[in-house]
Enzyme design. Structure first.
Site, PDB file in Angstrom:
ATOM      1  CB  CYS A   1      -0.942   0.007   1.204  1.00 46.90           C
ATOM      2  SG  CYS A   1      -2.217  -1.257   1.079  1.00 46.90           S
TER       3      CYS A   1
HETATM    4  N1  PCA Z   1      -3.158  -4.002   2.403  1.00 50.48           N
HETATM    5  C1  PCA Z   1      -1.714  -4.212   2.281  1.00 50.48           C
HETATM    6  C2  PCA Z   1      -1.503  -4.514   0.836  1.00 50.48           C
HETATM    7  C3  PCA Z   1      -2.841  -4.760   0.244  1.00 50.48           C
HETATM    8  C4  PCA Z   1      -3.805  -4.348   1.266  1.00 50.48           C
HETATM    9  O1  PCA Z   1      -5.033  -4.316   1.141  1.00 50.48           O
HETATM   10  C5  PCA Z   1      -0.889  -3.050   2.842  1.00 50.48           C
HETATM   11  O2  PCA Z   1      -1.358  -2.387   3.777  1.00 50.48           O
HETATM   12  O3  PCA Z   1       0.212  -2.810   2.360  1.00 50.48           O
END
Ligand code: PCA
Length: 208
Positions: free
Chosen positions: A148
């Site tokens: 993310c």
């Molecule tokens: N959360 C992860 C990656 C995909 C998601 O929904 C994150 O916080 O990096």
């Protein structure tokens, strides 16, 4: 007399596929549930939980659609608020491989990029609007160092180096365990409402 036609901002919403132990990703469930809303044009995009592919797919979509706003959502299972991310950092570090099997360790995302990029969404205005509607909301100063954060960093970098007229940012939402149907203060419909209110703040502040 000239008549003025209101220009509806183009909003691109993204969510992620499931990853890790979860078989749903609340980010996509929330994005998917948003109906057409007055005064804006909505597009939705599902992204893989993969460092590189998620960026490639979203950059291609931004270049094709030329949206005014990109609002990306991801799940942070332990959070219990709609978390408006303020900052993305120039580091990728994974405890577990992404869905493509890639597991970066303390990598610099871009050697010529900034150390960090700040969300260009009006997160303080969004925060106040959501608070007025009694939605559990927070401003977060860490989007982590996984997929993310990487997506937020790379999209803000792409927009910055190409001088694109696009505002973008990232929101983390709680996982499905926290969003259980019996939870009166934290459930899917409250998160859906939070995203609708967010889009309304963006629309109301939009000047073409
Ligand atoms: N959360 C992860 C990656 C995909 C998601 O929904 C994150 O916080 O990096």
């Amino acid at each position: 007399m000239a008549t003025s036609v209101a220009v509806r901002p183009k909003m691109l919403l993204t969510g992620f596929e499931p990853f890790g132990q979860c078989d749903v990703n609340t980010s996509w469930e929330i994005v998917k549930s948003i109906p057409e809303l007055p005064g804006m044009l909505l597009s939705k995009l599902l992204l893989p939980v993969a460092f590189n592919a998620s960026v490639d797919i979203l950059v291609r979509k931004i270049d094709e659609l030329q949206p005014d706003f990109v609002v990306s959502l991801g799940q942070a299972s332990s959070r219990d608020t709609f978390s408006l991310e303020r900052v993305a950092v120039n580091i990728a570090d994974a405890k577990h491989p992404d869905n493509a099997g890639f597991c970066p360790k303390n990598l610099v995302i871009s050697s010529e990029g900034e150390r960090q990029y700040i969300s260009t969404l009006p997160i303080v205005d969004i925060f106040h609007s959501l608070q007025q509607h009694d939605i559990p909301v927070s401003v977060s100063d860490s989007a982590g160092v996984y997929v993310c954060n990487h997506l937020m960093y790379c999209i803000l970098h792409h927009i910055s180096v190409n001088g694109l007229p696009v505002k973008a940012g990232f929101i983390h939402v709680p996982g499905i365990v926290k969003l259980s149907p019996g939870n009166a203060t934290l459930n899917m419909s409250i998160m859906q409402n939070a995203l609708i209110l967010t889009l309304e703040v963006l629309r109301n502040g939009f000047v073409n």
